[in-house]
Design an enzyme around this catalytic site. Structure first.
Site, PDB file in Angstrom:
ATOM      1  N   PRO A 258      -4.833  -2.882  -3.535  1.00 34.88           N
ATOM      2  CA  PRO A 258      -5.779  -1.761  -3.617  1.00 34.88           C
ATOM      3  C   PRO A 258      -5.342  -0.479  -2.898  1.00 34.88           C
ATOM      4  O   PRO A 258      -6.147   0.441  -2.739  1.00 34.88           O
ATOM      5  CB  PRO A 258      -7.032  -2.338  -2.959  1.00 34.88           C
ATOM      6  CG  PRO A 258      -6.493  -3.260  -1.903  1.00 34.88           C
ATOM      7  CD  PRO A 258      -5.232  -3.862  -2.497  1.00 34.88           C
ATOM      8  N   CYS A 378       1.546 -12.544   0.763  1.00 35.39           N
ATOM      9  CA  CYS A 378       0.568 -13.067   1.736  1.00 35.39           C
ATOM     10  C   CYS A 378       0.465 -14.579   1.547  1.00 35.39           C
ATOM     11  O   CYS A 378      -0.624 -15.148   1.530  1.00 35.39           O
ATOM     12  CB  CYS A 378      -0.781 -12.377   1.608  1.00 35.39           C
ATOM     13  SG  CYS A 378      -1.528 -12.457  -0.041  1.00 35.39           S
TER      14      CYS A 378
END
Length: 436
Positions: A258, A378
């Protein structure tokens, strides 16, 4: 209009939609929480995340008192009961309140005939709490509520650290912000927080990161609207730092949504020649544009497929630096998204590894000779991280590892941050240079 629906009712509906109907968890929570009081909205999020964090433990309690498994038509009742049990087992809610409200929630879901069963399970747990705790804590699977395949993976990768990793993935994540020190020095921002009844604790080795306590909504963060702060975990903040953007660079942020890393790159080096933020999901790119606007920063935002060999979307033929925040299993951020435990599968991880390699190969072609690529995930799965980069280096004579730690080698490349280290999420980074 304030939604007066029992948060336990909503929690049962949300989890059913997420685990059985394929609905995105956090988007569904936000949608249903919009019409609730702030107190009920916070409680709803606590219930949903708590049930998913401790799913197998809570199911173990239910199974101790319910002989027949719940069917699809009444599965919401099971999750409502688990919401009540979560209150009793982990929140120390007064017994009568937890029991009464859970029974009420089951009625609200339209299952009056199962109110008696709900009451029996709740009181049964209170009678046998010690015995059940002892039994359920015997296995890692129920103690930490992780699927066995993922426990096996983590044990194979991290050995004796297994329990610590699982425990940290179940902890409540902190509220961590990134401070734009060009707009407000860290010391001044810590003082601003203090003036507002908040504490900002610096994160070691991440100079712009502060952990905020107690956690608050964004409207209570000083200077949020002016773009001086951005909510971002300290592990993710290291991406822009490791990329080390330089004045005059043309940079590609691949898989940018984002936009946290995009905006950080621009904050660290306002004098880059240009930055292209690319992502496949046009909906998520709206978040990139919104974040750029709030932080008063500029970048070229484009929708494209990083795995495609068609580069017609790119305004440049090659880039000085590429940040490849690759699609991954997200197993390093389970504490923020506990539904990941139950939605990921071993086969899906194999597919992710294949996609990562395709994107890595494609993005490498867009890197200038002498250019720098930072690969990031991640994830804590070695196949997506160390092994992915090891294989890439062995097959590309023009790829040179730039170690981020003294321990790195081409056989064991990259920096793996495990969940909980300095209260950070789990992240992996590997830095490479493209030789001529």
């Amino acid at each position: 209009m304030i939604n007066s629906k029992n948060p336990r009712t909503l929690a049962a509906e949300i989890i059913t939609e997420a685990l059985h109907d394929g609905q995105p968890l956090m988007a569904t929570v936000r949608k249903k929480a919009k019409t609730m009081s702030s107190q009920d909205a916070s409680f709803l999020k606590e219930l949903v995340n708590g049930i998913l964090r401790h799913k197998l433990y809570l199911e173990g309690i239910v199974d101790a008192f319910v002989e027949k498994p719940f069917k699809a038509k009444n599965i919401k009742v099971k999750y409502a009961i688990m919401a009540g049990l979560y209150q009793l087992a982990f929140l120390n809610t007064p017994h009568h309140a937890a029991v009464n409200e859970t029974v009420k929630a089951v009625g609200e879901l339209g299952f009056d005939t199962l109110k008696g069963l709900t009451n029996a399970v709740m009181h049964g747990y209170l009678r046998k709490k010690g015995e059940l705790e002892q039994q359920l804590n015997k296995s890692y699977e129920t103690r930490y509520s992780f699927p066995q395949w993922l426990i096996t993976d983590i044990k194979a990768a991290y050995g004796k650290s297994l329990g610590t990793v699982l425990e940290n993935l179940n902890r409540h994540p902190p509220l961590t912000v990134r401070v734009n020190t060009a707009k407000c020095p860290i010391d001044e921002y810590i003082k601003l927080l203090s003036d507002n009844g908040l504490t900002g604790t610096p994160v070691p080795k991440v100079p712009c990161a502060l952990v905020i306590t107690p956690p608050v909504n964004t409207e209570k963060l000083p200077l949020f609207d002016s773009g001086a702060v951005f909510i971002q975990d300290a592990a993710a903040q290291q991406a822009a730092i490791f990329l080390d953007p330089q004045p005059g660079d043309i940079i590609l942020d691949a898989c940018a949504a984002p936009g946290g890393k995009t905006t950080h790159i621009l904050e660290l080096c306002p004098d880059v020649k240009d930055l292209v933020a690319m992502d496949l999901d046009e909906g998520r790119l709206m978040r990139v544009r919104e974040n750029l606007q709030r932080l008063r920063l500029k970048a070229k935002v484009v929708s494209a497929d990083a795995s495609s060999e068609d580069h017609s979307w790119s305004p440049y033929s090659a880039y000085d630096r590429i940040l490849l925040d690759a699609p991954c299993s997200a197993t390093g951020v389970i504490r923020r998204h506990p539904d990941i435990k139950w939605l990921r599968t071993p086969d899906e991880i194999k597919s992710i590894v294949k996609l990562q390699r395709q994107i890595l190969e494609n993005m490498w072609q867009m890197l200038k000779p002498g250019g720098i690529m930072l690969y990031a995930t991640c994830s804590i799965e070695p196949e997506e991280n160390t092994l992915q980069i090891k294989n890439f280096l062995s097959e590309h004579s023009d790829a040179e590892l730039i170690p981020l730690t003294a321990e790195e080698t081409a056989e064991n490349p990259g920096l793996q941050i495990l969940p909980g280290l300095d209260d950070m999420d789990g992240f992996f980074y590997a830095k490479m240079k493209k030789n001529c």
